[in-house]
Design an enzyme around this catalytic site. Structure first.
Site, short mmCIF file in Angstrom:
data_model
loop_
_atom_site.label_atom_id
_atom_site.label_comp_id
_atom_site.label_asym_id
_atom_site.label_seq_id
_atom_site.Cartn_x
_atom_site.Cartn_y
_atom_site.Cartn_z
N ASP A 66 5.88 -36.26 26.58
CA ASP A 66 5.38 -35.16 26.51
C ASP A 66 5.83 -34.95 25.02
OD1 ASP A 66 5.00 -32.26 27.70
OD2 ASP A 66 7.58 -32.30 26.17
N SER A 67 5.37 -34.30 24.27
CA SER A 67 5.32 -34.75 22.28
C SER A 67 5.09 -33.00 22.08
CB SER A 67 3.87 -34.92 22.05
OG SER A 67 2.87 -34.78 22.33
N ASP A 153 -2.86 -31.74 14.28
CA ASP A 153 -3.66 -32.52 13.02
C ASP A 153 -4.15 -32.11 11.80
OD1 ASP A 153 -2.65 -34.89 14.67
OD2 ASP A 153 -5.28 -35.55 14.97
N LYS A 174 -4.73 -43.47 12.23
CA LYS A 174 -3.30 -42.10 13.14
C LYS A 174 -2.09 -43.15 14.25
CE LYS A 174 -2.61 -38.97 16.07
NZ LYS A 174 -3.18 -37.24 16.75
N HIS A 179 3.49 -40.38 15.53
CA HIS A 179 5.35 -41.23 17.16
C HIS A 179 3.97 -41.48 18.71
CE1 HIS A 179 1.52 -37.71 16.77
NE2 HIS A 179 2.18 -36.59 18.08
#
Ligand code: IMP
Length: 193
Positions: A66-67, A153, A174, A179
């Site tokens: 989950d982000s 992004d 990236k 993360h």
């Protein structure tokens, strides 16, 4: 040992496979397993909801992430609501537009400080878990630039970069600082793989 992936987002699955795919056999979520309602108020809570549901449905180890994006000037919003920030069914463009609108003319980059955060839960049928987290500090740009990536992004420029947004970078550039890349690196380290 195959690991079932919770995400049905093809871009996120592609990112996971690009980093982790040659170390473990990753299998997609079976089509008959429905989405869970992500109603926890933390990233780890939502990742765990997804992993538990998938383990129960498949009897296999499951990996869920989950982000989201936390913007300091917005008290950490959009946070766990990143995917639905502009409402249910919102597109990436809707969410970015709402974010830029809320930030208005707040000065860049200091006042527009933000970070992406990603939590991964790998859970086995016996209840064992490995939980890892990765963050990427940066700022929200004045407007969108770049065509790559997804989500926020085009308006996120990482501190560890050269001023370009994530959407202006290659996938490899990236992953090296993102993360999600960092959460996956921590997972691989935790598994000793
Ligand atoms: P999740 O699928 O519940 O983890 O929600 C993640 C949401 O956070 C996505 O829909 C995006 O809006 C945002 N997000 C997470 N990671 C990224 C990223 O790497 N780039 C851009 N947006 C991201």
């Amino acid at each position: 040992m195959p690991i079932v992936l919770a995400s049905a987002n093809p871009k996120k699955v592609a990112e996971l496979r690009a980093v982790i795919g040659d170390r473990f056999e990753l299998v997609p979520r079976p089509a008959d397993v429905p989405d869970v309602v992500e109603d926890a108020d933390t990233f780890v809570g939502n990742a765990r909801l997804k992993a538990v549901a998938l383990v129960e449905a498949t009897g296999r180890a499951a990996l869920a992430d989950d982000s989201g994006l936390e913007v300091d000037a917005l008290d950490g919003r959009p946070g766990v609501r990143s995917a639905r920030y502009a409402g249910e069914g919102a597109t990436d463009e809707d969410n970015v537009a709402k974010l830029l609108d809320e930030l208005g003319s707040v000065d860049a980059p200091g006042g527009r400080a933000a970070r992406f955060r990603c939590v991964i839960v790998l859970r086995w049928p016996d209840g064992r878990e490995v939980v890892t987290e990765g963050t990427c500090e940066g700022h929200i740009t004045a407007g969108p630039s770049g065509e790559g990536g997804f989500g926020y992004d085009p308006v996120f420029a990482p501190d560890d970069g050269d001023g370009r947004t994530f959407a202006e970078m290659s996938g490899d550039e990236k992953h090296a600082i993102s993360h999600r890349g960092r959460a996956i690196a921590a997972l691989i380290a935790a598994l000793g793989a």
